[in-house]
Write a protein that holds these residues in place. Structure first.
Motif, PDB file in Angstrom:
ATOM      1  N   ARG A 159       0.796  -1.225   0.000  1.00 52.26           N
ATOM      2  CA  ARG A 159       0.000   0.000   0.000  1.00 52.26           C
ATOM      3  C   ARG A 159       0.836   1.286   0.000  1.00 52.26           C
ATOM      4  O   ARG A 159       0.463   2.282  -0.610  1.00 52.26           O
ATOM      5  CB  ARG A 159      -0.909  -0.075   1.239  1.00 52.26           C
ATOM      6  N   LYS A 160       1.962   1.272   0.700  1.00 52.71           N
ATOM      7  CA  LYS A 160       2.724   2.527   0.841  1.00 52.71           C
ATOM      8  C   LYS A 160       3.624   2.766  -0.358  1.00 52.71           C
ATOM      9  O   LYS A 160       4.835   2.888  -0.245  1.00 52.71           O
ATOM     10  CB  LYS A 160       3.555   2.491   2.130  1.00 52.71           C
ATOM     11  N   THR A 161       2.992   2.797  -1.528  1.00 53.14           N
ATOM     12  CA  THR A 161       3.744   2.946  -2.772  1.00 53.14           C
ATOM     13  C   THR A 161       3.183   4.112  -3.561  1.00 53.14           C
ATOM     14  O   THR A 161       1.968   4.274  -3.662  1.00 53.14           O
ATOM     15  CB  THR A 161       3.628   1.657  -3.610  1.00 53.14           C
ATOM     16  N   ILE A 162       4.089   4.921  -4.082  1.00 54.55           N
ATOM     17  CA  ILE A 162       3.675   5.980  -5.003  1.00 54.55           C
ATOM     18  C   ILE A 162       4.167   5.581  -6.386  1.00 54.55           C
ATOM     19  O   ILE A 162       5.369   5.458  -6.615  1.00 54.55           O
ATOM     20  CB  ILE A 162       4.269   7.345  -4.616  1.00 54.55           C
ATOM     21  N   ASP A 187      -4.120  -0.475  -5.643  1.00 54.89           N
ATOM     22  CA  ASP A 187      -4.232  -0.130  -4.223  1.00 54.89           C
ATOM     23  C   ASP A 187      -2.912   0.532  -3.819  1.00 54.89           C
ATOM     24  O   ASP A 187      -2.107  -0.003  -3.070  1.00 54.89           O
ATOM     25  CB  ASP A 187      -4.501  -1.395  -3.409  1.00 54.89           C
ATOM     26  N   ALA A 188      -2.693   1.710  -4.377  1.00 58.73           N
ATOM     27  CA  ALA A 188      -1.481   2.502  -4.144  1.00 58.73           C
ATOM     28  C   ALA A 188      -1.805   3.877  -4.705  1.00 58.73           C
ATOM     29  O   ALA A 188      -2.841   4.050  -5.350  1.00 58.73           O
ATOM     30  CB  ALA A 188      -0.280   1.906  -4.870  1.00 58.73           C
ATOM     31  N   ASN A 189      -0.960   4.864  -4.450  1.00 54.21           N
ATOM     32  CA  ASN A 189      -1.206   6.184  -5.020  1.00 54.21           C
ATOM     33  C   ASN A 189      -0.504   6.291  -6.366  1.00 54.21           C
ATOM     34  O   ASN A 189       0.609   5.801  -6.525  1.00 54.21           O
ATOM     35  CB  ASN A 189      -0.733   7.284  -4.070  1.00 54.21           C
TER      36      ASN A 189
END
Ligand SMILES: Cc1ncc(C[n+]2csc(CCOP(=O)(O)OP(=O)(O)O)c2C)c(N)n1
Ligand code: SF4
Lengths: 396, 311
Positions: free
Chosen positions: B44-47, B68-70
């Motif tokens: 999840r903590k991925t740009i 499910d990431a930005n």
């Protein structure tokens, strides 16, 4: 609120820009060198090297296209981002200028107006920035070094309010490399005026997944454009409010998008943008003493275009001499074109003539302004134009 | 869907899904699979930043997203530069980047956006040393605009702007070795990977996460649509590309080469096995196949030598 005691420094226009970047607590600078912009980014690098700034990331990219792309990435990831360029560099950025406004990123850039090649020229000319007028960037034209400094600080505040990028435009060499006294604002007062950025969205916010800039189908794209149009329109009030606040706090009022002088009782006014208007203002003082009923209208903000203010001016004069240090081939001077267009559906229809002046750094001096004044006077007395677009300096 | 603990234990790749169903890739799309694995590795903590390419579409139109990431969509040639900007912003803001607990900044670009128009920004990205991962998914052509050649397109391949005719085909140049150009920058980590070997790919992604500085992974990602191949043959094709040594798997780390082939001792299979399943190679003559075959083997020998000398 602390009392404002200005710090006076003798700096070039470029250094004025660099100091404003420092005082604005910019977090990311990505830039590529081009004359005459280079000393802005060199000065910023020096601030970092000397430990005069905190948390400023400098990204020395490999092109202007990448400079704007990196600023876009940085701004999307929540940072206050800045770059500076000129002419060919700005042209290379063009695609990304749309990206910045479309992604609603309040990036601030200084463009040092420089003529486009060929032939190569490093001197002043506004066509580079004006060619970017449809990219969704706000544009402020600085008359002097003080306005470069003030402009950058105000631009961040305005841009971060309306979520659109802004360009501060200064003239090649005439401002970029000419030293003058600039009154700078103590850091704590800048901090009060310009608090840390609160981004519209933040790529580092992982509370929910989101994407920016995905495919917009015909069902939605139109509304995205309307929102930019609306933000530009809203920016007019924000510009005036911020300009007024700036005046109240620091004594230099920018609440008018068009700075006026002697308009009320003038037969005709000179209209133009940038450093050119310093010469015009000087000339107007002299011409007034000689009995000419002239005034000036200095367009500070070209985007959004101050239609309403222009209309007011046009209503009170018989003529407007539009001085364009730029040209749109196949048509006319760009400011002239815009100004005429803005007045068409109004009752204000003064005689308007376009003088193309100073392209590629050609001198435009006080005696030149006087010649324009004589010509305008004759036109107004006769009640008709000689030519609509006058290539003023041509070696005939 | 909850995966039972006993099943989870048996899986050699993370069970968590961060790539939603309902994305808009074609059936059998290697790129879609690749994205799924990247998200499994990084979570999840991925740009992400994705330039113009098939993945722009795969990720979904506004207001949807399959990731499910930005995700920040960017212009075709700017992946490397945008990665640098995002990373710089996170650093200026005091946000941890890379490592087990840091934010992963990932560029996901096609071969066109990497080997051609985006090469300059890629080079800048590598040279400046940003803490981010650049993944080039290599489907060997510009698929998003309708199957035109890129410099990563192999010799002999039909594309819409290198068509085959009665007499000739027009793709006469060998595949550009982007990975070699990347390695010339001496990055801390560079690797090739394939969607047919997900464990290897995920291991490489995890490695890239740990190593500070810029990482580059070239992922072989078949495109049944553009390769004129059956949609159920993608994995087989990706595996054959490795087995024929057409697309060997290897890593470059701290100046050292390491080949990671499933059977390193085995002689490569003939290139024809890879070619014959794809319509895009149907214009090749015997002689053309030999030209490609000898290029493949020459490159393979070169790589083996590098691994031997700099292993
Ligand atoms: C400046 C610019 N030129 C051209 C395009 C058109 N364009 C969009 S995607 C694309 C091809 C992408 O190819 P690749 O990077 O290989 O990714 P793929 O589509 O194969 O996934 C092209 C040419 C563009 N978006 N921007
Ligand atoms: S054209 Fe190829 S790469 Fe693009 S979505 Fe379809 S299968 Fe995937």
């Amino acid at each position: 609120m602390a009392e404002y005691k200005p710090i006076r420094k003798v700096v070039s226009g470029n250094y004025a820009a660099a100091y404003a970047v420092k005082h604005a607590r910019v977090q990311v600078v990505a830039a590529y060198p081009i004359t005459p912009q280079t000393s802005i980014i060199e000065k910023v690098a020096e601030f970092i090297a000397n430990g005069e700034v905190e948390n400023l990331q400098y990204v020395p990219v490999e092109s202007e296209h990448s400079a704007m792309a990196a600023c876009i990435g940085a701004s999307a990831a929540g940072a206050r981002a800045f770059t500076a360029t000129s002419a060919q560099g700005l042209a290379l950025m063009h695609e990304m200028l749309h990206w910045a406004s479309g992604a609603r990123l309040p990036i601030v850039m200084v463009d040092v107006n420089r003529a486009m090649a060929p032939p190569w020229s490093v001197w002043d000319d506004q066509t580079d920035s004006l060619a970017q007028r449809d990219t969704g960037w706000m544009q402020f034209y600085a008359e002097n070094n003080q306005e470069v400094y003030d402009g950058v600080l105000m631009a961040f505040k305005i841009a971060e309010t309306v979520n659109l990028p802004a360009m501060i435009v200064e003239s090649a060499f005439i401002l970029s490399h000419t030293y003058d006294v600039v009154e700078m604002i103590p850091q704590e007062l800048v901090d009060e005026f310009l608090p840390p950025r609160k981004p519209l969205y933040d790529l580092a916010d992982f509370s929910r997944p989101f994407s920016v800039g995905a495919l917009g189908t015909p069902a939605d794209y139109y509304e995205f454009r309307y929102k930019i149009a609306k933000a530009m329109e809203d920016a007019k009030k924000v510009i005036k409010d911020v300009g007024k606040e700036f005046g109240e706090r620091f004594g230099r009022d920018y609440s008018d998008m068009i700075e006026k002088g002697y308009v009320d009782d003038a037969d005709f006014v000179f209209m133009g943008m940038g450093s050119l208007m310093g010469t015009v203002k000087e000339a107007v003082e002299l011409l007034r003493k000689e009995g000419y009923k002239v005034g000036y209208a200095k367009v500070r903000w070209f985007r959004p275009f101050p239609k309403e203010e222009l209309r007011e001016i046009a209503e009170s004069v018989k003529g407007i001499a539009v001085l364009d240090r730029n040209f749109s081939f196949g048509q006319e001077g760009i400011l002239f074109n815009e100004a005429k267009g803005a007045l068409y559906n109004t009752s204000a229809r003064p005689i308007m003539k376009n003088y193309i002046v100073g392209l590629g750094g050609r001198d435009f001096t006080v005696p030149d302004v006087k010649k324009v004044a004589e010509n305008m006077k004759a036109i107004i007395e006769k009640g008709e134009l000689d030519v609509e677009v006058d290539w003023y300096h041509l070696k005939r | 869907m909850e995966i039972p603990e006993n099943v989870k234990k048996r899986l050699s790749i993370p069970a968590e899904e961060h790539f939603y169903s309902g994305h808009t890739a074609c059936q059998g799309c290697g790129a879609a699979l690749g994205l799924r694995y990247v998200l499994k590795a990084y979570g999840r903590k991925t740009i992400f930043t994705i330039p113009a390419c098939c993945s722009t579409i795969i990720a979904g139109p506004w207001p949807y997203t399959a990731l499910d990431a930005n995700l920040f969509h960017t212009a075709f040639e700017t992946t490397g530069a945008v990665l640098g900007g995002i990373e710089a912003a996170l650093k200026a803001r005091g946000i941890k980047v890379k490592g087990e607990d840091g934010v992963m900044v990932v560029g996901w670009a096609g071969d066109g956006g990497t080997a051609d128009i985006g090469l300059q920004a890629l080079s800048g990205f590598l040279e400046r040393g940003h803490d981010a991962v650049y993944i080039m998914y290599d489907n060997e052509a510009y698929m998003n605009t309708g199957i035109q050649r890129s410099s990563s397109t192999p010799y002999g391949a039909w594309t819409t702007n290198t068509p085959g005719g009665k007499k000739h085909f027009l793709e006469k140049r060998q595949k550009k070795k982007v990975i070699d150009i990347v390695i010339a920058h001496n990055p801390p980590y560079a690797a090739t990977a394939s969607v047919a070997y997900p464990e290897d790919f995920i291991r490489k992604l995890k490695k890239a996460q740990k190593i500070p500085g810029p990482s580059f992974i070239q992922l072989f990602a078949p495109c049944p649509t553009g390769w004129r191949a059956p949609t159920d043959k993608s994995i087989e094709l990706a595996r054959l590309a490795v087995q024929t040594a057409y697309f060997p798997l290897f890593e470059y780390e701290n100046g050292k080469y390491k080949i990671n082939m499933p059977n390193p001792k085995k002689e490569p299979k003939p290139i024809e096995e890879f070619l014959k399943l794809q319509g895009r190679f149907k214009y090749m003559t015997r002689e053309d196949i030999e030209i490609l075959q000898s290029w493949v083997l020459r490159e393979w020998e070169k790589l083996k030598k590098l691994a031997e000398v700099f292993g």
